[in-house]
Design an enzyme around this catalytic site. Structure first.
Site: not given
Length: 273
Positions: A95, A224, A253
């Site tokens: 991320s 995600d 995610h």
């Protein structure tokens, strides 16, 4: 607790396990290096020196008023790498951490970085615009800012659900994973948490991706709900020179459950090549 002190006086906490070729893992927002506990052990068990740091403002690192931006995050990482004198280095970023390692590698990592892995990473740019219609609308990001300011404790509890895909039918919900997400989130200073939203969503990593000259494994789940895959992995793969893309069907995610098991195996395979 091992820490380095950066040139601006910020103390960066890190975990350093095992011996062998070094691997640095960079965490997502609003987490800390604790998010990588399983991977740290896995890498160390498989003959790597596994290192994970808490980004400034996060976890056990200092919470300075300034420097909560991607350029400074990358410089902090550069100072950690230099302090530990790491070479033939592999980078793994999830991320926000994916953006951090890409910027570090492109702007500071020449001669040190040999491989990169990103998972659900924010590059090339997360924010929706006329040139990036697949991105996240500014209104949604403003909603995150509002949630952090208004009641960050409840916000982190709520965010953990879509983060791990626990709102999907048939999902194996883990209250423990949700609690740990909340615990790590609550360690982030409010200023750092707030500023990092802009850093992860509005930083353009296009030129960084183009500049990479080492192999990069780009991973992302196609479910995600935090970082849109159409604005992230599916665009990043077209910008890098030596990239491999893997899309994980149904994966969220957050790195957890079956997705974590498959991704971890793929990371080891990629690093061992």
């Amino acid at each position: 607790m091992p820490k380095i002190t950066t040139t601006d006086g910020t103390k960066i906490y890190y975990t350093d396990l095992g011996t062998g070729r070094p691997v640095i893992l960079s965490h997502g927002w609003p987490l800390s290096s604790d998010a990588w506990q399983r991977e740290l052990k896995l890498l160390a068990d498989n003959g790597y020196r596994a290192i994970a740091h808490d980004r400034r403002g996060h976890g056990r690192s200092s919470q300075p008023w300034n420097g909560n931006d991607m350029d400074t995050y990358a410089r902090d990482l550069a100072e950690l790498v230099e302090a530990l004198d790491l070479h033939d280095l592999a980078l793994i970023g999830h991320s926000t951490g994916g953006g951090e390692v890409v910027r570090y590698a492109a702007q500071h990592g020449a001669g040190r970085v040999s491989k990169i892995v990103t998972a659900g990473a924010v590059p090339p740019i997360m924010l929706k615009s006329e040139t990036n219609p697949e991105g996240t609308p500014i209104e949604a990001l403003d909603g995150i800012r509002e949630g952090v300011l208004k009641d960050r404790s409840q916000f982190y509890q709520d965010l953990s659900v879509p983060f791990y895909g626990f709102n999907r039918e048939g999902a194996a919900v883990s209250k423990g994973a949700q609690d740990d997400f909340w615990r790590q989130g609550m360690l982030v200073g409010l200023k750092g948490a707030y500023d990092c939203i802009k850093a992860f969503s509005e930083t353009d990593f296009t030129e960084d991706l183009k500049a990479l000259d080492v192999p990069i494994f780009i991973a992302q789940g196609d479910d995600d709900q935090i970082v849109p895959i159409a604005a992230a992995a599916l665009k990043s793969i077209d910008l890098v020179k030596h990239g491999t893309l893997k899309v994980y069907p149904g994966a969220p995610h957050g790195i957890f459950g079956a997705y974590q098991e498959e991704l971890d195996a793929d990371i080891l395979n990629f690093l061992d090549k």
